[in-house]
Design a protein around this motif. Structure first.
Motif, short mmCIF file in Angstrom:
data_model
loop_
_atom_site.label_atom_id
_atom_site.label_comp_id
_atom_site.label_asym_id
_atom_site.label_seq_id
_atom_site.Cartn_x
_atom_site.Cartn_y
_atom_site.Cartn_z
N GLU A 3 15.17 -36.78 -38.50
CA GLU A 3 15.18 -36.91 -39.96
C GLU A 3 16.37 -36.17 -40.60
OE1 GLU A 3 11.33 -35.60 -41.28
OE2 GLU A 3 10.31 -37.30 -40.34
N VAL A 4 17.19 -35.52 -39.75
CA VAL A 4 18.38 -34.82 -40.24
C VAL A 4 19.59 -35.72 -39.99
CG1 VAL A 4 19.85 -32.79 -39.98
CG2 VAL A 4 17.36 -32.57 -39.75
N ARG A 5 20.33 -35.98 -41.06
CA ARG A 5 21.47 -36.88 -40.96
C ARG A 5 22.57 -36.29 -40.07
NH1 ARG A 5 24.68 -40.01 -45.70
NH2 ARG A 5 26.50 -40.43 -44.44
N PRO A 6 23.02 -37.05 -39.08
CA PRO A 6 24.11 -36.54 -38.23
C PRO A 6 25.44 -36.55 -38.98
CG PRO A 6 23.49 -38.76 -37.56
CD PRO A 6 22.53 -38.36 -38.64
N GLN A 7 26.25 -35.54 -38.70
CA GLN A 7 27.60 -35.42 -39.27
C GLN A 7 28.59 -35.44 -38.12
OE1 GLN A 7 28.01 -35.15 -42.68
NE2 GLN A 7 25.80 -35.31 -42.83
N ALA A 8 29.77 -35.98 -38.36
CA ALA A 8 30.81 -35.97 -37.33
C ALA A 8 31.14 -34.53 -36.98
CB ALA A 8 32.04 -36.70 -37.82
N ARG A 9 31.26 -34.24 -35.68
CA ARG A 9 31.65 -32.90 -35.25
C ARG A 9 33.09 -32.66 -35.66
NH1 ARG A 9 31.52 -32.62 -29.60
NH2 ARG A 9 32.38 -30.55 -29.90
N THR A 10 33.38 -31.43 -36.06
CA THR A 10 34.72 -31.07 -36.51
C THR A 10 35.77 -31.38 -35.44
OG1 THR A 10 33.78 -29.33 -37.85
CG2 THR A 10 36.14 -29.20 -37.45
N GLY A 11 35.47 -31.10 -34.20
CA GLY A 11 36.41 -31.36 -33.11
C GLY A 11 36.39 -32.79 -32.61
N GLY A 12 35.55 -33.63 -33.21
CA GLY A 12 35.40 -35.01 -32.73
C GLY A 12 34.52 -35.06 -31.50
N GLY A 13 34.39 -36.23 -30.92
CA GLY A 13 33.65 -36.37 -29.68
C GLY A 13 32.16 -36.48 -29.81
N ALA A 72 26.93 -38.42 -21.70
CA ALA A 72 26.68 -37.68 -22.94
C ALA A 72 25.54 -36.68 -22.78
CB ALA A 72 26.36 -38.65 -24.07
N VAL A 73 25.64 -35.59 -23.56
CA VAL A 73 24.60 -34.56 -23.56
C VAL A 73 24.25 -34.18 -25.00
CG1 VAL A 73 25.26 -33.57 -21.34
CG2 VAL A 73 26.24 -32.63 -23.42
N ARG A 74 23.07 -33.63 -25.17
CA ARG A 74 22.66 -33.05 -26.44
C ARG A 74 22.52 -31.55 -26.20
NH1 ARG A 74 18.24 -35.47 -30.48
NH2 ARG A 74 20.15 -36.48 -31.20
N VAL A 75 23.14 -30.78 -27.11
CA VAL A 75 23.22 -29.34 -26.94
C VAL A 75 22.59 -28.65 -28.15
CG1 VAL A 75 24.80 -27.38 -26.70
CG2 VAL A 75 25.34 -29.55 -25.59
N THR A 110 28.49 -35.97 -32.71
CA THR A 110 27.91 -35.62 -34.01
C THR A 110 27.14 -34.31 -33.89
OG1 THR A 110 25.91 -36.89 -33.57
CG2 THR A 110 27.69 -38.03 -34.75
N THR A 111 26.79 -33.75 -35.05
CA THR A 111 25.97 -32.55 -35.08
C THR A 111 24.94 -32.69 -36.20
OG1 THR A 111 26.00 -30.14 -35.10
CG2 THR A 111 27.51 -31.24 -36.61
N ARG A 112 23.80 -32.07 -36.01
CA ARG A 112 22.73 -32.04 -37.01
C ARG A 112 22.34 -30.59 -37.22
NH1 ARG A 112 19.75 -37.32 -36.44
NH2 ARG A 112 20.85 -38.38 -34.77
N VAL A 153 27.26 -34.51 -27.73
CA VAL A 153 28.61 -34.55 -27.19
C VAL A 153 28.74 -35.82 -26.37
CG1 VAL A 153 30.34 -33.31 -25.82
CG2 VAL A 153 28.60 -32.02 -27.09
N GLU A 154 29.56 -36.73 -26.87
CA GLU A 154 29.68 -38.06 -26.26
C GLU A 154 30.99 -38.26 -25.51
OE1 GLU A 154 29.20 -40.19 -29.88
OE2 GLU A 154 27.04 -39.82 -29.96
N ARG A 155 32.02 -37.47 -25.89
CA ARG A 155 33.35 -37.61 -25.28
C ARG A 155 33.96 -36.24 -25.03
NH1 ARG A 155 33.11 -40.73 -29.53
NH2 ARG A 155 34.52 -39.53 -30.84
#
Length: 166
Positions: free
Chosen positions: A9-19, A97-100, A21-23, A40-42
Protein backbone atom coordinates in the motif's frame (compact mmCIF):
# COMPACT_ATOMS: atom_id res chain seq x y z
CA UNK A 1 -1.58 -0.53 20.13
CA UNK A 2 0.69 -1.25 17.20
CA UNK A 3 0.54 0.44 13.83
CA UNK A 4 0.72 -1.82 10.75
CA UNK A 5 2.13 -0.65 7.42
CA UNK A 6 1.37 -2.88 4.45
CA UNK A 7 4.24 -2.56 1.98
CA UNK A 8 2.00 -3.08 -1.05
CA UNK A 9 0.00 0.00 0.00
CA UNK A 10 3.11 2.23 -0.01
CA UNK A 11 3.83 3.80 -3.38
CA UNK A 12 7.24 2.81 -4.75
CA UNK A 13 9.67 5.59 -5.66
CA UNK A 14 12.62 5.31 -8.03
CA UNK A 15 15.83 4.67 -6.10
CA UNK A 16 18.21 7.62 -6.19
CA UNK A 17 21.00 5.45 -7.59
CA UNK A 18 18.66 3.79 -10.10
CA UNK A 19 18.36 0.04 -10.49
CA UNK A 20 15.02 -0.35 -8.75
CA UNK A 21 12.53 1.22 -6.38
CA UNK A 22 12.17 1.94 -2.69
CA UNK A 23 9.19 2.19 -0.33
CA UNK A 24 9.59 4.15 2.89
CA UNK A 25 7.59 2.25 5.51
CA UNK A 26 8.34 4.31 8.62
CA UNK A 27 10.57 7.08 9.93
CA UNK A 28 11.25 8.95 13.15
CA UNK A 29 9.81 12.45 13.50
CA UNK A 30 13.29 13.74 14.37
CA UNK A 31 14.92 12.12 11.30
CA UNK A 32 17.10 9.82 13.41
CA UNK A 33 15.98 6.64 11.59
CA UNK A 34 13.89 5.30 8.72
CA UNK A 35 12.88 1.85 7.54
CA UNK A 36 12.45 1.19 3.82
CA UNK A 37 12.13 -1.70 1.40
CA UNK A 38 14.42 -1.47 -1.61
CA UNK A 39 13.72 -3.57 -4.68
CA UNK A 40 17.10 -4.01 -6.37
CA UNK A 41 16.55 -5.12 -9.95
CA UNK A 42 19.82 -4.13 -11.68
CA UNK A 43 23.48 -3.66 -10.89
CA UNK A 44 24.61 -0.14 -10.08
CA UNK A 45 25.50 2.37 -7.38
CA UNK A 46 23.81 2.18 -3.99
CA UNK A 47 23.16 5.66 -2.70
CA UNK A 48 24.35 6.27 0.83
CA UNK A 49 24.46 9.50 2.83
CA UNK A 50 27.49 10.76 4.71
CA UNK A 51 26.91 10.60 8.44
CA UNK A 52 24.21 7.91 8.19
CA UNK A 53 24.49 4.14 8.58
CA UNK A 54 22.56 1.50 6.62
CA UNK A 55 21.73 -1.94 7.99
CA UNK A 56 20.62 -4.10 5.05
CA UNK A 57 18.79 -7.42 5.24
CA UNK A 58 17.79 -9.38 2.11
CA UNK A 59 14.17 -10.36 2.81
CA UNK A 60 13.24 -11.79 -0.59
CA UNK A 61 15.33 -13.25 -3.38
CA UNK A 62 18.85 -14.67 -3.61
CA UNK A 63 22.11 -12.99 -2.63
CA UNK A 64 23.09 -9.35 -3.01
CA UNK A 65 26.69 -8.64 -3.96
CA UNK A 66 28.19 -5.41 -2.60
CA UNK A 67 31.40 -3.62 -3.34
CA UNK A 68 32.27 -1.25 -0.49
CA UNK A 69 35.16 1.07 -1.22
CA UNK A 70 36.51 -1.57 -3.63
CA UNK A 71 36.11 -4.54 -1.27
CA UNK A 72 33.70 -7.36 -2.29
CA UNK A 73 31.01 -8.67 0.10
CA UNK A 74 28.10 -11.08 -0.29
CA UNK A 75 24.88 -10.40 1.63
CA UNK A 76 23.03 -13.67 2.18
CA UNK A 77 19.26 -13.72 2.70
CA UNK A 78 18.11 -12.90 6.25
CA UNK A 79 21.65 -11.95 7.38
CA UNK A 80 21.96 -8.23 8.28
CA UNK A 81 24.91 -6.31 6.85
CA UNK A 82 26.01 -2.81 7.92
CA UNK A 83 27.18 -0.10 5.52
CA UNK A 84 28.74 3.16 6.66
CA UNK A 85 27.16 6.18 5.00
CA UNK A 86 30.41 7.49 3.61
CA UNK A 87 31.32 4.28 1.75
CA UNK A 88 31.29 4.18 -2.04
CA UNK A 89 28.91 1.28 -2.62
CA UNK A 90 28.05 -0.66 -5.77
CA UNK A 91 25.43 -3.42 -5.75
CA UNK A 92 24.92 -6.32 -8.10
CA UNK A 93 22.25 -8.98 -8.32
CA UNK A 94 24.08 -11.94 -9.94
CA UNK A 95 21.26 -14.42 -9.29
CA UNK A 96 18.29 -12.10 -9.86
CA UNK A 97 16.40 -9.27 -8.22
CA UNK A 98 16.22 -8.97 -4.43
CA UNK A 99 14.14 -7.07 -1.90
CA UNK A 100 16.13 -5.51 0.91
CA UNK A 101 14.97 -4.18 4.27
CA UNK A 102 17.02 -0.99 4.65
CA UNK A 103 17.28 0.48 8.15
CA UNK A 104 18.98 3.89 7.95
CA UNK A 105 20.08 5.65 11.14
CA UNK A 106 22.04 8.61 12.40
CA UNK A 107 24.62 6.60 14.40
CA UNK A 108 25.12 9.47 16.85
CA UNK A 109 21.47 9.10 17.88
CA UNK A 110 20.44 5.48 17.22
CA UNK A 111 22.10 2.05 17.21
CA UNK A 112 20.14 -0.36 14.96
CA UNK A 113 19.84 -4.13 15.33
CA UNK A 114 18.04 -6.62 13.08
CA UNK A 115 17.34 -10.21 14.14
CA UNK A 116 15.45 -12.67 11.92
CA UNK A 117 13.23 -15.12 13.83
CA UNK A 118 11.00 -18.07 12.99
CA UNK A 119 7.81 -18.14 15.07
CA UNK A 120 5.65 -21.21 15.61
CA UNK A 121 1.88 -21.22 15.15
CA UNK A 122 1.20 -20.69 18.86
CA UNK A 123 3.95 -18.08 19.32
CA UNK A 124 3.45 -14.45 20.27
CA UNK A 125 6.31 -11.97 19.89
CA UNK A 126 5.98 -8.79 21.95
CA UNK A 127 7.14 -5.67 20.08
CA UNK A 128 8.55 -2.87 22.27
CA UNK A 129 8.10 0.84 21.60
CA UNK A 130 11.63 1.05 20.14
CA UNK A 131 11.04 -1.88 17.78
CA UNK A 132 9.42 -2.68 14.46
CA UNK A 133 8.89 -6.10 12.90
CA UNK A 134 8.87 -6.74 9.16
CA UNK A 135 6.98 -10.00 8.52
CA UNK A 136 8.59 -12.00 5.70
CA UNK A 137 6.24 -15.00 5.66
CA UNK A 138 2.94 -15.89 7.29
CA UNK A 139 -0.51 -14.34 7.54
CA UNK A 140 0.86 -10.79 7.83
CA UNK A 141 3.61 -11.20 5.21
CA UNK A 142 5.00 -7.96 3.74
CA UNK A 143 3.77 -5.85 6.68
CA UNK A 144 5.75 -3.73 9.08
CA UNK A 145 4.40 -3.79 12.65
CA UNK A 146 5.51 -0.79 14.71
CA UNK A 147 5.64 -1.22 18.47
CA UNK A 148 4.36 -1.32 21.03
CA UNK A 149 2.33 -4.33 20.03
CA UNK A 150 2.81 -7.95 19.04
CA UNK A 151 3.19 -10.37 16.16
CA UNK A 152 1.48 -13.74 16.57
CA UNK A 153 1.38 -17.05 14.74
CA UNK A 154 3.62 -18.96 12.38
CA UNK A 155 5.87 -16.58 10.45
CA UNK A 156 9.38 -15.47 9.66
CA UNK A 157 10.01 -11.98 11.02
CA UNK A 158 12.84 -9.44 10.92
CA UNK A 159 12.86 -7.67 14.30
CA UNK A 160 14.31 -4.16 14.09
CA UNK A 161 15.46 -2.60 17.36
CA UNK A 162 16.29 1.11 17.32
CA UNK A 163 18.23 1.75 20.52
CA UNK A 164 18.73 5.40 21.42
CA UNK A 165 22.36 6.30 22.11
CA UNK A 166 22.82 7.92 25.49
Amino acid sequence: MSRVVRSDEVRPQARTGGGGTTRELASADDGSWRISLADVERDGPFTTSAGLRHLLTVVDGPVLDLELDGEAHVVEPQRPFAIPGDATTVVSVPEGAVRVLDVVVDPELVQPYVTVLELGRSSTLPVAADQAVYVLTGADAHCLVLGPGEVAGRCTAAVVTLERVS
